[in-house]
Design an enzyme around this catalytic site. Structure first.
Site, mmCIF file in Angstrom:
data_model
loop_
_atom_site.group_PDB
_atom_site.id
_atom_site.type_symbol
_atom_site.label_atom_id
_atom_site.label_comp_id
_atom_site.label_asym_id
_atom_site.label_seq_id
_atom_site.Cartn_x
_atom_site.Cartn_y
_atom_site.Cartn_z
ATOM 1 N N TYR A 153 16.797 29.728 8.360
ATOM 2 C CA TYR A 153 15.643 29.958 9.125
ATOM 3 C C TYR A 153 15.602 30.106 10.464
ATOM 4 O O TYR A 153 16.294 29.336 11.259
ATOM 5 C CB TYR A 153 14.096 29.524 8.473
ATOM 6 C CG TYR A 153 13.969 29.753 7.070
ATOM 7 C CD1 TYR A 153 13.855 30.898 6.454
ATOM 8 C CD2 TYR A 153 14.022 28.473 6.294
ATOM 9 C CE1 TYR A 153 13.295 31.421 5.286
ATOM 10 C CE2 TYR A 153 13.622 29.068 4.881
ATOM 11 C CZ TYR A 153 13.335 30.340 4.388
ATOM 12 O OH TYR A 153 12.910 30.080 2.919
ATOM 13 N N LYS A 185 0.889 -1.290 -0.428
ATOM 14 C CA LYS A 185 -0.498 0.109 0.005
ATOM 15 C C LYS A 185 1.183 1.299 -0.116
ATOM 16 O O LYS A 185 2.104 1.262 -0.087
ATOM 17 C CB LYS A 185 -0.654 -0.213 1.333
ATOM 18 C CG LYS A 185 -0.131 -0.339 2.416
ATOM 19 C CD LYS A 185 -1.187 -0.441 4.358
ATOM 20 C CE LYS A 185 -0.117 -0.400 4.851
ATOM 21 N NZ LYS A 185 -0.650 -0.690 6.280
HETATM 22 C C1 LIG Z 1 -0.357 -1.821 6.863
HETATM 23 C C2 LIG Z 1 -0.557 -3.126 7.119
HETATM 24 C C3 LIG Z 1 -0.159 -3.970 7.090
HETATM 25 C C4 LIG Z 1 1.199 -4.127 7.434
HETATM 26 O O1 LIG Z 1 1.978 -3.807 8.916
HETATM 27 P P1 LIG Z 1 3.224 -3.174 8.857
HETATM 28 O O2 LIG Z 1 3.740 -2.727 10.132
HETATM 29 O O3 LIG Z 1 3.809 -2.302 7.826
HETATM 30 O O4 LIG Z 1 4.403 -4.713 9.003
HETATM 31 C C5 LIG Z 1 -0.123 -5.676 7.524
HETATM 32 N N1 LIG Z 1 -2.019 -5.847 8.105
HETATM 33 C C6 LIG Z 1 -2.851 -4.128 7.592
HETATM 34 C C7 LIG Z 1 -4.334 -4.340 8.303
HETATM 35 C C8 LIG Z 1 -1.854 -3.445 7.690
HETATM 36 O O5 LIG Z 1 -2.950 -1.801 7.126
#
Ligand SMILES: *Cc1c(COP(=O)(O)O)cnc(C)c1O
Length: 365
Positions: free
Chosen positions: A253, A35
Site C-alpha cells: 500500500y 493482567k
Molecule cells: C502493571 C502494573 C505493574 C507492573 O508493571 P511492569 O512495569 O509491567 O512491571 C505494577 N503495579 C501496578 C499498579 C500496575 O498497574
C-alpha cells in the site's frame, strides 16, 4: 489446515523470569502481575505455570482475577484497579481477592458490605493517576478501621522508575514512607519491574513485577537479555510467497518502498490484524530460518513483506519469527515507536497461543 501464524509461549521462561524477580526482590516477596491476559501470553496458562512459585497474583480487574481462579489458583489476587461496582466487593470477599481502594466511593461500597475482602489502599505519591493523597490517609484509615475493615497494606506506583537519570522515584519513595509511617504493621508495596533494578531502591514487603516476567525489558536502553531475562513469547509465521522484484518496483500500500535493484522478497502471513504494529516501517527486523531480515513497505492487515537478501534459498513455508528469541519484542517496538508492553498485550485473538508443553496447535488457548 490452520493458518501458520501463532505465538509460541515458553512457560519455563516465565518461571525463570519470575525467579529473577524474586531474587532481585531480596527479602521482599514478589506478586506476579498477570493482567491483560498475562501480558498477552494467556492468563490461565501463566497463572498455572507460576502457581507453585508465587504467593500472590495481581491483575487489573475482577474478570482477570476470576480467570486465575478458573485456572485453579488458590492464592490471593490483588485487583490493582479495585472493583467497578458495589456488589463486586462481596464477590472479592468470597474469592480471596484483595481490591485496591483508590477513591472514596470504593470505601463506601466496602463499608456497606457484609462479606468484606481485605483491601489495599492506593497512595498517590506523584503519578497523579489514582490514589489518595497522603493527607487524606488518616481520616480514611480511621473510617475503615471504625467500620471493621481489614486493611492489608498500602501501595503506590512509580511514574519514572525506568528512567535512570530521573530522581522522581526517590521523591515518590520518600513521600510514600512518610505517608504510611503511622501504620508500621501494614504491608507496603511500590515496585514495578524497573524498580527491581534500581540501585538502593527500597522494595518493602511486596514487589509487583509485570513486564519482566515475560522476558521484555522495562527500560528503553537496557536489553532484557542484559537483565538475565528470557523471552517468553515467539510470534511466528511462515513465508507464503517468495518473489523477485525488478529494480524500481514498489511493494504494498502507498508504494512507500521501491526495490533499489533486483530484490528477492517474501510475503509473511501476519499483519496488523494479528497485532503486528502497522507503525513498524521499512527496516524493522524479523528472522527467516534464523537469518535476520528487514521489513519493506507498509504492514497490511493480514500480511507483511520482508527483504530476503542474505537468506539462502528462501522458499514458501520457511519459518519466520516476527519477535521472540532472535529478534526481541523490544527491538520491534522501538521501530514502531512504542514499547514491548503494547506489542505483547496487543496480539489479537486471531493468533493462537501454543504452549511449550504442547507440540502441536492442539494445545492452544
Ligand atoms: C502493571 C502494573 C505493574 C507492573 O508493571 P511492569 O512495569 O509491567 O512491571 C505494577 N503495579 C501496578 C499498579 C500496575 O498497574
Amino acid at each position: 489446515m490452520p493458518r501458520p501464524t501463532f505465538a509460541r509461549v515458553d512457560l519455563g521462561a516465565i518461571v525463570h523470569n519470575y525467579r529473577i524477580a524474586a531474587a532481585q526482590a531480596g527479602s521482599a516477596r514478589a506478586m506476579a502481575v498477570v493482567k491483560a491476559n498475562g501480558y498477552g501470553h494467556g492468563i490461565g496458562a501463566v497463572a498455572a505455570a507460576l502457581e507453585a512459585d508465587v504467593g500472590c497474583f495481581a491483575v487489573a480487574c475482577l474478570e482477570e482475577a476470576l480467570a486465575i481462579r478458573a485456572a485453579g489458583s488458590v492464592h490471593p489476587v490483588v485487583l490493582l484497579q479495585g472493583v467497578h461496582e458495589a456488589a463486586d466487593m462481596a464477590l472479592c470477599g468470597r474469592q480471596g481477592f484483595e481490591p485496591v481502594l483508590h477513591s472514596g466511593y470504593q470505601a463506601d461500597w466496602l463499608l456497606a458490605e457484609q462479606t468484606r475482602p481485605q483491601v489495599w489502599i492506593k497512595v498517590n505519591t506523584g503519578m497523579n493517576r489514582l490514589g489518595f493523597r497522603p493527607e487524606e490517609l488518616p481520616a480514611l484509615v480511621q473510617r475503615l478501621q471504625t467500620g471493621g475493615v481489614s486493611v492489608r497494606g498500602f501501595m503506590s506506583h512509580f511514574a519514572s522508575a525506568d528512567q535512570a537519570g530521573s530522581n522522581k522515584t526517590e521523591a515518590q519513595t520518600r513521600c510514600f514512607v512518610e505517608a504510611v509511617r503511622p501504620w508500621p504493621d501494614k504491608l507496603r508495596s511500590v515496585a514495578n519491574s524497573a524498580a527491581h533494578f534500581r540501585a538502593g531502591q527500597p522494595l518493602f514487603d511486596w514487589t509487583r513485577p509485570g513486564i519482566m516476567l515475560y522476558g521484555a525489558s522495562p527500560f528503553v536502553d537496557r536489553s532484557a537479555q542484559s537483565l538475565g531475562l528470557k523471552p517468553a513469547m515467539s510470534f511466528e509465521s511462515r513465508l507464503i510467497a517468495v518473489r523477485t522484484l525488478k529494480p524500481g518496483e514498489p511493494v504494498g500500500y502507498g508504494e512507500t518502498w521501491r526495490a533499489p535493484g533486483q530484490v528477492t522478497m517474501g510475503i509473511v502471513a501476519a499483519g496488523y490484524g494479528d497485532g503486528y504494529p502497522r507503525h513498524a516501517g521499512t527496516g524493522t527486523p524479523a528472522s527467516v530460518n534464523g537469518h535476520r531480515v528487514t521489513l519493506i513497505g507498509r504492514v497490511s492487515m493480514d500480511m507483511l513483506a520482508v527483504d530476503l537478501t542474505g537468506v539462502p534459498q528462501p522458499a514458501p513455508g520457511d519459518t519466520v519469527e516476527l519477535w521472540g528469541k532472535q529478534v526481541s519484542v523490544d527491538e520491534v517496538a522501538k521501530h514502531a515507536g512504542t514499547i514491548g508492553y503494547e506489542l505483547l498485550t496487543g496480539l489479537t485473538r486471531r493468533v493462537p497461543r501454543v504452549y511449550s508443553t504442547a507440540e502441536h496447535p492442539a494445545g492452544t488457548d
